[in-house]
Design a protein around this motif. Structure first.
Motif, PDB file in Angstrom:
ATOM      1  N   GLU A   1      32.795  48.912  27.986  1.00 52.70           N
ATOM      2  CA  GLU A   1      32.497  47.862  28.960  1.00 52.70           C
ATOM      3  C   GLU A   1      33.008  46.530  28.450  1.00 52.70           C
ATOM      4  O   GLU A   1      33.199  46.340  27.254  1.00 52.70           O
ATOM      5  CB  GLU A   1      30.985  47.773  29.208  1.00 52.70           C
ATOM      6  N   VAL A   2      33.211  45.618  29.380  1.00 59.84           N
ATOM      7  CA  VAL A   2      33.667  44.284  29.035  1.00 59.84           C
ATOM      8  C   VAL A   2      32.958  43.283  29.951  1.00 59.84           C
ATOM      9  O   VAL A   2      32.683  43.581  31.115  1.00 59.84           O
ATOM     10  CB  VAL A   2      35.214  44.168  29.147  1.00 59.84           C
ATOM     11  N   ARG A   3      32.636  42.120  29.388  1.00 56.31           N
ATOM     12  CA  ARG A   3      31.989  41.056  30.167  1.00 56.31           C
ATOM     13  C   ARG A   3      33.059  40.015  30.524  1.00 56.31           C
ATOM     14  O   ARG A   3      33.685  39.435  29.644  1.00 56.31           O
ATOM     15  CB  ARG A   3      30.873  40.409  29.354  1.00 56.31           C
TER      16      ARG A   3
ATOM     17  N   LEU B   1      41.483  44.139  35.790  1.00 57.81           N
ATOM     18  CA  LEU B   1      40.999  43.337  36.911  1.00 57.81           C
ATOM     19  C   LEU B   1      40.808  44.183  38.170  1.00 57.81           C
ATOM     20  O   LEU B   1      39.839  43.997  38.906  1.00 57.81           O
ATOM     21  CB  LEU B   1      41.964  42.178  37.184  1.00 57.81           C
ATOM     22  N   THR B   2      41.700  45.129  38.410  1.00 58.87           N
ATOM     23  CA  THR B   2      41.580  45.984  39.594  1.00 58.87           C
ATOM     24  C   THR B   2      40.274  46.769  39.554  1.00 58.87           C
ATOM     25  O   THR B   2      39.555  46.836  40.558  1.00 58.87           O
ATOM     26  CB  THR B   2      42.786  46.940  39.692  1.00 58.87           C
ATOM     27  N   ALA B   3      39.935  47.338  38.405  1.00 54.04           N
ATOM     28  CA  ALA B   3      38.684  48.091  38.266  1.00 54.04           C
ATOM     29  C   ALA B   3      37.485  47.189  38.522  1.00 54.04           C
ATOM     30  O   ALA B   3      36.519  47.577  39.194  1.00 54.04           O
ATOM     31  CB  ALA B   3      38.598  48.726  36.882  1.00 54.04           C
ATOM     32  N   ARG B   4      37.536  45.995  37.988  1.00 52.82           N
ATOM     33  CA  ARG B   4      36.428  45.046  38.147  1.00 52.82           C
ATOM     34  C   ARG B   4      36.226  44.667  39.612  1.00 52.82           C
ATOM     35  O   ARG B   4      35.114  44.669  40.127  1.00 52.82           O
ATOM     36  CB  ARG B   4      36.715  43.791  37.317  1.00 52.82           C
ATOM     37  N   ILE B   5      37.312  44.354  40.290  1.00 53.63           N
ATOM     38  CA  ILE B   5      37.224  43.947  41.694  1.00 53.63           C
ATOM     39  C   ILE B   5      36.678  45.093  42.542  1.00 53.63           C
ATOM     40  O   ILE B   5      35.808  44.883  43.392  1.00 53.63           O
ATOM     41  CB  ILE B   5      38.606  43.477  42.199  1.00 53.63           C
TER      42      ILE B   5
ATOM     43  N   LYS C   1      29.017  42.170  33.020  1.00 56.05           N
ATOM     44  CA  LYS C   1      29.464  43.287  32.171  1.00 56.05           C
ATOM     45  C   LYS C   1      29.666  44.524  33.054  1.00 56.05           C
ATOM     46  O   LYS C   1      28.764  44.915  33.801  1.00 56.05           O
ATOM     47  CB  LYS C   1      28.404  43.563  31.104  1.00 56.05           C
ATOM     48  N   ARG C   2      30.876  45.105  32.950  1.00 61.85           N
ATOM     49  CA  ARG C   2      31.212  46.289  33.742  1.00 61.85           C
ATOM     50  C   ARG C   2      32.102  47.222  32.928  1.00 61.85           C
ATOM     51  O   ARG C   2      32.762  46.785  31.988  1.00 61.85           O
ATOM     52  CB  ARG C   2      31.971  45.901  35.005  1.00 61.85           C
ATOM     53  N   PRO C   3      32.181  48.500  33.330  1.00 63.21           N
ATOM     54  CA  PRO C   3      33.124  49.414  32.683  1.00 63.21           C
ATOM     55  C   PRO C   3      34.557  48.891  32.787  1.00 63.21           C
ATOM     56  O   PRO C   3      34.937  48.324  33.815  1.00 63.21           O
ATOM     57  CB  PRO C   3      32.956  50.713  33.471  1.00 63.21           C
TER      58      PRO C   3
ATOM     59  N   VAL D   1      41.860  53.348  37.748  1.00 63.82           N
ATOM     60  CA  VAL D   1      42.295  51.961  37.602  1.00 63.82           C
ATOM     61  C   VAL D   1      41.565  51.325  36.426  1.00 63.82           C
ATOM     62  O   VAL D   1      40.499  51.778  36.015  1.00 63.82           O
ATOM     63  CB  VAL D   1      42.045  51.132  38.886  1.00 63.82           C
ATOM     64  N   ASP D   2      42.154  50.259  35.894  1.00 57.42           N
ATOM     65  CA  ASP D   2      41.499  49.533  34.811  1.00 57.42           C
ATOM     66  C   ASP D   2      41.718  48.039  35.008  1.00 57.42           C
ATOM     67  O   ASP D   2      42.309  47.606  35.985  1.00 57.42           O
ATOM     68  CB  ASP D   2      42.004  50.002  33.445  1.00 57.42           C
TER      69      ASP D   2
END
Length: 170
Positions: A81-83, A123-127, A99-101, A120-121
């Motif tokens: 995960e990353v914040r 910024l795309t994964a976060r969005i 914080k998200r995967p 996906v990973d």
């Protein structure tokens, strides 16, 4: 289309799947409208519930082209995960570290109803995760502590006051 205010209770509801067998509206036409509204309002992603449509649909800017996702499900989130800072069209100017995967796999349908799956990973994964949360009635503000949210609101208030002072001087 209008962007619902953050106080609208409909934003906290779980959205229904889009039924391609008996569509409530033309999915291609709606996809185009959602993308246009997103661009007109300087968004990078927009979930249908944010404009008062309680269905599992979101639009996202993409390269080489934008894409619209129907009935998404996040599958296999990474353990890493990353914040990172996030914002939302529902809360203009509010920036919160969430914080998200780091990566996810997503299963969804495109505007024709065809099933797809992709990993996906970044910024795309976060969005996508934030959009799917919105479709599940989860506000990104609930992903942080009250203290973190209070600091973000204080920072936003300072920006608004500063902008107000600059506007009066001009």
């Amino acid at each position: 289309m209008i962007l619902l205010k953050h106080t609208d209770k409909n934003l906290n509801q779980v959205s229904e799947n889009f039924n391609f067998k008996e569509p409530p509206f033309d999915p291609i036409e709606f996809s185009q409208e959602l993308v246009k509204f997103m661009y007109d309002n300087n968004g990078i992603c927009l979930a249908a519930p944010q404009v008062g449509i309680p269905l599992r649909i979101f639009a996202m800017r993409g390269s080489p082209q934008n894409f619209v996702v129907f009935n998404p499900k996040v599958i296999m989130p990474s353990k890493d995960e990353v914040r990172l800072e996030e914002t939302s069209m529902t809360y203009p100017g509010l920036i919160i570290p969430v914080k998200r995967p780091k990566s996810i796999a997503i299963k969804y349908q495109d505007y024709t109803g065809e099933f797809k799956e992709t990993r996906v990973d970044g910024l795309t994964a976060r969005i996508i995760q934030q959009a799917v949360d919105r479709l599940n009635g989860i506000d990104f503000k609930t992903k942080v502590s009250k203290l973190v949210l209070q600091r973000a609101n204080t920072s936003l208030d300072k920006k608004v006051k500063k902008q107000s002072c600059i506007s009066r001087l001009a």
